[in-house]
Design an enzyme around this catalytic site. Structure first.
Site, PDB file in Angstrom:
ATOM      1  N   ASP A   1       0.857  -1.183   0.000  1.00  0.00           N
ATOM      2  CA  ASP A   1       0.000   0.000   0.000  1.00  0.00           C
ATOM      3  C   ASP A   1       0.899   1.241   0.000  1.00  0.00           C
ATOM      4  O   ASP A   1       2.054   1.181   0.418  1.00  0.00           O
ATOM      5  CB  ASP A   1      -0.908   0.027   1.245  1.00  0.00           C
ATOM      6  CG  ASP A   1      -2.184   0.830   1.018  1.00  0.00           C
ATOM      7  OD1 ASP A   1      -3.268   0.215   0.936  1.00  0.00           O
ATOM      8  OD2 ASP A   1      -2.088   2.076   0.901  1.00  0.00           O
TER       9      ASP A   1
ATOM     10  N   VAL B   1       1.426   0.472  -6.561  1.00  0.00           N
ATOM     11  CA  VAL B   1       1.254  -0.648  -7.498  1.00  0.00           C
ATOM     12  C   VAL B   1       1.484  -0.218  -8.943  1.00  0.00           C
ATOM     13  O   VAL B   1       1.749  -1.044  -9.814  1.00  0.00           O
ATOM     14  CB  VAL B   1      -0.150  -1.293  -7.382  1.00  0.00           C
ATOM     15  CG1 VAL B   1      -0.334  -1.982  -6.044  1.00  0.00           C
ATOM     16  CG2 VAL B   1      -1.267  -0.271  -7.641  1.00  0.00           C
TER      17      VAL B   1
ATOM     18  N   TYR C   1     -12.570   5.862 -14.318  1.00  0.00           N
ATOM     19  CA  TYR C   1     -12.657   4.801 -13.299  1.00  0.00           C
ATOM     20  C   TYR C   1     -13.421   3.597 -13.857  1.00  0.00           C
ATOM     21  O   TYR C   1     -12.964   2.453 -13.757  1.00  0.00           O
ATOM     22  CB  TYR C   1     -13.355   5.351 -12.051  1.00  0.00           C
ATOM     23  CG  TYR C   1     -13.532   4.339 -10.945  1.00  0.00           C
ATOM     24  CD1 TYR C   1     -12.538   4.149  -9.989  1.00  0.00           C
ATOM     25  CD2 TYR C   1     -14.696   3.575 -10.837  1.00  0.00           C
ATOM     26  CE1 TYR C   1     -12.697   3.216  -8.965  1.00  0.00           C
ATOM     27  CE2 TYR C   1     -14.871   2.648  -9.827  1.00  0.00           C
ATOM     28  CZ  TYR C   1     -13.862   2.471  -8.885  1.00  0.00           C
ATOM     29  OH  TYR C   1     -14.028   1.550  -7.884  1.00  0.00           O
TER      30      TYR C   1
END
Ligand code: NAD
Length: 256
Positions: free
Chosen positions: A41, A63, A153
């Site tokens: 994270d 990530v 998104y």
């Protein structure tokens, strides 16, 4: 009879593990006997605060950073399961998106999912003795039901749902199952990134805001992160041994 939800001696990677659905998955895997978790994270403080009983390696980083995954690779040796979950919110009409918004959302939600998936598959294929594994990617109901204002998104979430199906087809021969989950509204911190949400919380409070948002969900409320973690846990587990390339809708009836 064997307990198909037993994760004893298994290791798992969870991204976006510091909060919401990812943290709930880490707790679910811990409760179900996982031996070792690798948690990734960007939020170092919240990741450190997560209390778990099993062996845990906590990695702070994005990530969406390809180089980061080269550094993480040694930690994934022997990997059995992965929850490809880290994501950020994003809103606005597609025709009004600037490139920066598009790239920011795509970097975390699409590129990041690809880097995570690839690293997990590499580790699972390199395992000695125990072949295979299982992976769940967190998509969204917005991948299936286009709603106004969901913008990049929703496009990224449709991308990762199909990514799961393609990876499932590619890697069935490696005994690796890949599925996706498409949650509807879930009560997590991701909503705080929306200016409209923050304004409504200031005016009416968080509970009233979530209740109003859930009016379009037949079940009448948002899911909890723990409810979604149960769905993901099932897909990861041996109880779903024959399930691959599936996108599990868990939306309280929102898409009906
Ligand atoms: P959340 O904000 O509680 O958790 C997301 C976590 O991802 C946070 O800990 C955050 O720090 C982390 N993160 C963000 N960018 C990152 C990066 N670049 N690298 C590593 N970690 C990063 O939100 P959540 O609702 O638990 O979100 C988890 C996933 O669920 C996301 O992919 C989200 O899109 C998806 N989802 C959420 C909902 C919902 O209503 N909450 C619905 C459908 C899908």
């Amino acid at each position: 009879m064997a307990n198909e939800l037993d994760f004893s001696n298994r290791s798992a990677l969870v991204t976006g593990a510091a909060s919401g659905i990812g943290a709930a998955c880490a707790r679910w895997l811990d409760t179900h006997g996982a031996k070792r978790l690798v948690l990734v994270d960007v939020d170092e403080a919240s990741l450190s605060a997560l209390e778990l009983g099993c062996q845990v390696e906590r990695i702070t980083g994005s990530v969406g950073d390809a180089d980061q995954w080269e550094q993480i690779a040694p930690s994934l040796a022997g990997l059995d399961h992965a929850v490809v979950n880290a994501g950020i919110g994003g809103s606005g009409a597609l025709g009004e998106h600037d490139l920066e918004t598009w790239r920011r959302v795509m970097n975390v939600n699409l590129d990041g999912a690809f880097f995570t998936l690839r690293a997990a598959i590499d580790a699972m294929k390199a395992k000695q003795g125990r072949s295979g594994g299982s992976i769940v990617i967190t998509s969204s109901i917005t991948a299936i039901k286009p709603v106004p204002g969901i913008g990049a998104y929703g496009v990224a979430k449709a991308g990762v749902a199909h990514m799961a199906r393609i990876a499932a087809a590619d890697h069935a021969k490696d005994q690796i199952r890949v599925n996706a989950i498409a949650p509807g509204g879930v009560d997590t911190a991701i909503w705080e990134s929306s200016a409209d949400f923050r304004a409504s919380v200031s005016a009416h409070g968080r509970d009233a805001t979530l209740k109003a948002m859930a009016e379009t969900t037949p079940r009448g409320r948002f899911a909890t992160p723990d409810e979604i973690a149960c769905d993901i846990g099932y897909l990861l587990s041996d109880a779903a041994a024959n399930v691959t390339g599936h996108v599990l809708v868990s939306d309280g009836g929102y898409s009906l």
